[in-house]
Design an enzyme around this catalytic site. Structure first.
Site, mmCIF file in Angstrom:
data_model
loop_
_atom_site.group_PDB
_atom_site.id
_atom_site.type_symbol
_atom_site.label_atom_id
_atom_site.label_comp_id
_atom_site.label_asym_id
_atom_site.label_seq_id
_atom_site.Cartn_x
_atom_site.Cartn_y
_atom_site.Cartn_z
ATOM 1 N N PHE A 237 0.827 -1.201 0.000
ATOM 2 C CA PHE A 237 0.000 0.000 0.000
ATOM 3 C C PHE A 237 0.861 1.250 0.000
ATOM 4 O O PHE A 237 2.034 1.219 0.343
ATOM 5 C CB PHE A 237 -1.019 -0.013 1.140
ATOM 6 C CG PHE A 237 -0.499 0.287 2.506
ATOM 7 C CD1 PHE A 237 -0.640 1.548 3.056
ATOM 8 C CD2 PHE A 237 0.095 -0.702 3.259
ATOM 9 C CE1 PHE A 237 -0.185 1.819 4.323
ATOM 10 C CE2 PHE A 237 0.554 -0.435 4.538
ATOM 11 C CZ PHE A 237 0.416 0.830 5.073
ATOM 12 N N CYS A 238 0.248 2.320 -0.464
ATOM 13 C CA CYS A 238 0.860 3.633 -0.538
ATOM 14 C C CYS A 238 2.182 3.543 -1.308
ATOM 15 O O CYS A 238 2.242 2.919 -2.357
ATOM 16 C CB CYS A 238 1.012 4.205 0.868
ATOM 17 S SG CYS A 238 1.341 5.967 0.912
ATOM 18 N N ILE A 239 3.230 4.143 -0.807
ATOM 19 C CA ILE A 239 4.508 4.155 -1.515
ATOM 20 C C ILE A 239 5.062 2.744 -1.662
ATOM 21 O O ILE A 239 5.752 2.436 -2.632
ATOM 22 C CB ILE A 239 5.508 5.086 -0.806
ATOM 23 C CG1 ILE A 239 4.995 6.524 -0.865
ATOM 24 C CG2 ILE A 239 6.894 5.003 -1.422
ATOM 25 C CD1 ILE A 239 5.729 7.489 0.020
ATOM 26 N N GLY B 283 3.337 0.237 -2.509
ATOM 27 C CA GLY B 283 2.713 -0.222 -3.744
ATOM 28 C C GLY B 283 3.380 0.371 -4.968
ATOM 29 O O GLY B 283 3.510 -0.292 -6.005
#
Length: 185
Positions: free
Chosen positions: A127-129, A131
């Site tokens: 998730f987020c960075i 990802g």
């Protein structure tokens, strides 16, 4: 600590009332520690799960308390689970670039998970960075013939930065262009 917080951090202690899902560090390099969680079911799926959180958070963002631990839930569902715990970068590591997080981060973590689990392929949750790192690693791996991911789940990941929204007001685009020229030169 140089940041604004609305939480009394003294009320939380890793392993006591935060990050309580049992596991241990099974690999470490300059960028991360790889945690393998202890299975909590009699049987586990053969294909392991590699979790890649953002490198700007601590690993326990996914393992708060038992009532709201994503890692605890995943393990309780029978998944052999590994999580990348990114290290805080020291000043002497200021030379690190995105490519290092791909090569020595995501690709290395996947390699270690495959070796330990003896699985040809792994599932990935990010998730987020984290990802964005996974999404960047995938074409690099593909170009090398490394078909290691069976499935990839990207949570809250921005892949198209054409219109970054309000954050564009905080980005120094001239500085980014200068850095790109340095890397190209």
């Amino acid at each position: 600590k140089g940041s604004i917080t609305m939480t009394d951090e003294s009320q939380f202690e890793v392993g006591k009332n935060l990050a309580m899902t049992p596991g241990e560090v099974i690999f470490e390099n300059d960028l991360f520690q790889l945690i393998q969680y202890t299975p909590s079911t009699a049987k586990v799926y053969a294909r392991p799960l590699l979790v890649v959180p953002p490198c700007v958070n601590k690993y326990y963002i996914m393992d708060l308390q038992p009532a709201n631990s994503m890692m605890g839930y995943i393990v309780s569902e029978g998944y052999t689970t590994f999580l990348v715990s990114w290290k805080s970068i020291e000043p002497q590591q200021g030379h690190l670039i995105w490519d290092d997080y791909i090569e020595s981060g995501v690709i290395k973590a996947a390699e270690v998970v495959r070796e330990i689990s003896k699985a040809e392929k792994v599932n990935v949750l990010s998730f987020c960075i984290g990802g964005e790192l996974v999404a960047t690693a995938m074409p690099v791996m593909q170009a090398r013939g490394l078909d290691w991911f069976e499935s990839v789940t990207l949570m809250t990941v921005m892949l198209d930065h054409t219109d970054p929204g309000e954050i564009k007001h905080f980005i120094d685009w001239n500085l980014i262009r200068q850095r790109e020229k340095q890397l190209d030169g």
